[in-house]
Scaffold this active site. Structure first.
Site, short mmCIF file in Angstrom:
data_model
loop_
_atom_site.label_atom_id
_atom_site.label_comp_id
_atom_site.label_asym_id
_atom_site.label_seq_id
_atom_site.Cartn_x
_atom_site.Cartn_y
_atom_site.Cartn_z
N ARG A 134 53.51 -20.01 -35.63
CA ARG A 134 53.70 -19.26 -34.42
C ARG A 134 53.76 -20.37 -33.18
O ARG A 134 52.99 -21.25 -33.10
CB ARG A 134 52.57 -18.29 -33.74
CG ARG A 134 52.39 -17.24 -35.00
CD ARG A 134 51.51 -16.26 -34.48
NE ARG A 134 51.36 -15.11 -35.57
CZ ARG A 134 50.53 -14.11 -35.50
NH1 ARG A 134 50.25 -13.72 -34.08
NH2 ARG A 134 50.51 -13.35 -36.33
N ARG B 272 52.24 -0.42 -38.59
CA ARG B 272 53.38 -1.00 -37.72
C ARG B 272 53.80 -2.12 -38.51
O ARG B 272 53.50 -2.81 -39.53
CB ARG B 272 52.67 -1.66 -36.47
CG ARG B 272 51.71 -2.36 -36.41
CD ARG B 272 51.43 -3.15 -35.29
NE ARG B 272 49.91 -3.53 -35.28
CZ ARG B 272 49.77 -4.82 -36.01
NH1 ARG B 272 50.59 -5.69 -36.48
NH2 ARG B 272 48.49 -5.20 -35.72
N GLY C 46 34.25 -7.21 -30.07
CA GLY C 46 34.77 -8.32 -29.53
C GLY C 46 33.63 -9.26 -29.98
O GLY C 46 33.54 -10.46 -29.21
N GLY C 47 32.74 -9.30 -31.06
CA GLY C 47 31.76 -10.24 -31.20
C GLY C 47 30.53 -10.14 -30.34
O GLY C 47 29.76 -10.78 -30.95
N GLU D 246 26.99 -4.51 -42.11
CA GLU D 246 28.09 -4.91 -42.90
C GLU D 246 27.59 -6.29 -43.54
O GLU D 246 27.11 -7.11 -42.87
CB GLU D 246 29.15 -5.18 -42.00
CG GLU D 246 30.42 -4.63 -42.69
CD GLU D 246 31.69 -4.87 -41.63
OE1 GLU D 246 32.03 -3.78 -41.00
OE2 GLU D 246 32.23 -5.98 -41.53
N LYS E 53 46.25 -15.15 -35.71
CA LYS E 53 46.96 -15.97 -36.73
C LYS E 53 47.64 -17.11 -36.28
O LYS E 53 48.11 -16.69 -35.37
CB LYS E 53 47.33 -14.98 -37.50
CG LYS E 53 46.53 -13.92 -38.18
CD LYS E 53 47.59 -12.70 -38.80
CE LYS E 53 46.53 -11.80 -39.25
NZ LYS E 53 47.18 -10.44 -39.41
N VAL F 158 53.73 -9.30 -36.82
CA VAL F 158 54.34 -10.56 -36.39
C VAL F 158 54.78 -11.35 -37.71
O VAL F 158 55.87 -11.92 -37.65
CB VAL F 158 53.41 -11.53 -35.63
CG1 VAL F 158 53.76 -12.88 -35.12
CG2 VAL F 158 52.91 -10.54 -34.30
N HIS G 189 41.97 -14.25 -45.38
CA HIS G 189 42.39 -13.21 -45.03
C HIS G 189 43.83 -13.16 -45.79
O HIS G 189 44.70 -13.91 -45.66
CB HIS G 189 42.72 -13.33 -43.49
CG HIS G 189 43.40 -12.16 -42.84
ND1 HIS G 189 43.07 -11.43 -41.84
CD2 HIS G 189 44.69 -11.63 -43.36
CE1 HIS G 189 44.05 -10.24 -41.84
NE2 HIS G 189 45.20 -10.59 -42.26
#
Lengths: 80, 466
Positions: free
Chosen positions: B339, B293, B165-166, B201, B237, B296, B209
């Site tokens: 959204r 899956r 989580g950063g 990395e 997003k 959204v 993205h």
């Protein structure tokens, strides 16, 4: 000596601990200051602190850890 | 075997979406719900519904045994997990199959493989798909780290293996900085997480993205082109579109071919998405992960290709082979999804559950509103804040943005603050109109443009004019 209640400011899930592996913010009998955090309310995956809002001694918690609460529901009783 | 009765193990707008797709296929639906979702639109639409526990997701939507018992009690022959909750839980997929039910999704083995970051990266590399240069899993020594950065180049992120989580991330922009930060990062990781393990990395700054939609039947795989989802806040997003405004036809072809190569290598079944970082200055793309899956933002792909992804994934789960050939998948026009969340963008996106006192839904050609709302519905506070998605389709991107503004002006959700004004402000922004953005663009923009996000009351139509 009068008894006051601390109300949940939001609807959501009430947590008494900052994290599952951490001790409770406060326990029955603890003395609290106005700005002390007594729990968290999770609303839509965001966590909001609940402050005591007054100085006094916690008599008892009325909401349990991980209980679903409504906005305005009493979550603790405090002796001021 | 063709599915006759489908249990929907999810809630909110995706449960509504799955219910509609099933009905269109002539399949009966069973909606499971928590006590907090008794009055939900998904429950109202379903043929049958079964309560599975208290509001907390851990005691309802994540309770595998109760969900399987509901399937058994209602005679459902398949389970659709939607997104989130149990959608990428390999044990659940296996438990569904073990109960002689059909899991609408990939095999447990595919879910497990793609859920393991190191294994997924290795599968990608083996299929010839570029990944972000860095270490394969944790580094065993500082010597190995120094040798590695010779090949990756700078800047690099030094990440604590036990972080997440950063947390525990440092950025080194040169070899000197790296030499200085590496021992420090190791000591800190050991102190903070009790584990000094690190991995490295390359940091791709200003990357976009971009993700590729695939559909597989376990034998063959097709792609349905890409979506761009660079407008993000806190890694969520907020605005997604298809096609990406930043790809050249040649890069698009390479990107989609790489997605097919990886999905074929794992004999992928169902709907899946391969996420990439794309550097539009060097035209390089790097595989991040595969989501096994429905996502959204799947509707933008449906709008530009005409393929109903949810219906297709249900048909595939029922044993049908792919019905679309790659050559028949074409992109027409441009689609944007925004959204609509129960969050107040004028108050730091504070969550805002409550009751919908009045609702106006926009209409017209090329406008779609996938949502869980109805007038009088009380949005519960226990789940994520997504209320629905406004999706538009038009002949090209400028027209799609104009249609989005028009449709947003028509949308009215009274009783709750929503992210609608954010999208109105974004649609007016010159950089958004020009497609000039990346994944780290929106957060600083929000700091600078807070005043341009106006809650519309007086004249929404006047404000919508670009």
């Amino acid at each position: 000596m009068t008894t006051q209640q601390i109300f949940s400011p939001l609807p959501g899930i009430f947590y008494r601990r900052p994290a599952p592996d951490k001790p409770a913010y406060k326990n029955d009998g603890d003395v609290v200051a106005d700005s002390d955090t007594i729990g968290l309310i999770e609303v839509m995956k965001s966590f909001n602190e609940v402050k005591a809002g007054t100085t006094g001694k916690i008599l008892r918690f009325l909401a349990e850890n991980e209980e679903a609460v409504m906005a305005g529901q009493p979550i603790a009783e405090i002796d001021v | 075997m063709a599915i006759k009765k489908l249990l929907i193990a999810n809630r909110g707008e995706i449960a509504v979406r799955i219910n509609r797709a099933a009905r269109e296929l002539g399949i009966a639906t069973v909606q499971v719900y928590s006590m907090a979702d008794k009055d939900s639109l998904a429950v109202r639409l379903a043929d049958e519904s079964v309560e599975i526990g208290p509001p907390q997701a851990s005691k309802s939507y994540l309770n595998q045994a109760t969900i399987l018992a509901a399937a058994k009690a209602t005679g459902a022959d398949a389970v659709h997990p939607g997104y989130g909750f149990l959608a990428e839980n390999a044990e659940f997929a296996a438990a569904v199959e073990a109960a002689h039910l059909t899991f609408v999704g990939p095999t447990a083995q595919s879910i497990r493989l793609m859920g393991d970051k190191v294994a997924a990266r290795e599968a990608a590399a083996a299929a010839g798909v570029p990944t972000v240069p860095g270490s394969r899993g944790r580094l065993e020594s500082t010597e190995a780290a120094f040798a590695l950065v010779e090949t990756t180049g700078f800047p690099v992120m030094i990440k604590a293996a036990a972080g997440g989580g950063g947390r525990g991330i440092r950025v080194a922009r040169s070899a000197d900085e790296f030499n200085h930060l590496m021992p420090q990062a190791q000591a800190e990781a050991l102190a903070a997480f009790g584990d000094g393990g690190l991995y490295i990395e390359r940091l791709i700054e200003g990357a976009r993205h971009i993700e590729v939609q695939v559909l597989g039947d376990g034998h063959d795989v097709i792609h349905c082109f890409e979506r761009e989802c660079s407008l993000q806040r806190r890694r969520q997003k907020v605005w997604e579109e298809a096609p990406s405004p930043s790809l050249t036809p040649a890069i698009r072809e390479k990107l989609c071919a790489s997605a097919i190569a990886l999905a074929k290598a794992v004999n992928y079944r169902g709907a899946g998405t391969l996420e990439y970082l794309y550097d539009d200055r060097t035209h390089e793309f790097y595989f991040l992960e595969m989501n096994t899956r429905i996502q959204v933002e799947h509707p933008v792909t449906e709008m530009v290709t005409g393929i109903d992804l949810v219906r297709e994934m249900i048909r595939i789960a029922g044993g049908e082979p792919l019905r679309v050939r790659q050559d028949d998948v074409r992109v027409t026009g441009h689609s944007i999804e925004v959204r609509i969340n129960a969050e107040d963008p004028t108050r730091n996106f504070m969550p805002n559950p409550g009751t919908v006192s009045a609702l106006s839904i926009p209409g017209g050609d090329g406008v779609r509103f996938d949502s869980m709302l109805y007038q009088g519905y009380t949005v519960p506070p226990f789940y994520d804040s997504l209320l629905g998605k406004l999706i538009v389709h038009d002949k090209d991107r400028p027209n799609a943005i104009r249609k989005l503004s028009r449709a947003l002006a028509e949308l009215s959700v009274e009783g709750l603050a929503t992210t609608k004004p954010l999208h109105q402000a974004l649609a007016r922004d010159a950089d958004v109109q020009a497609g000039r953005f990346h994944t780290a663009w929106l957060e600083p923009w929000l700091e600078l443009h807070a005043s341009s996000i106006i809650t519309d009351q007086a004249s929404p139509v006047a404000r919508a004019i670009l």
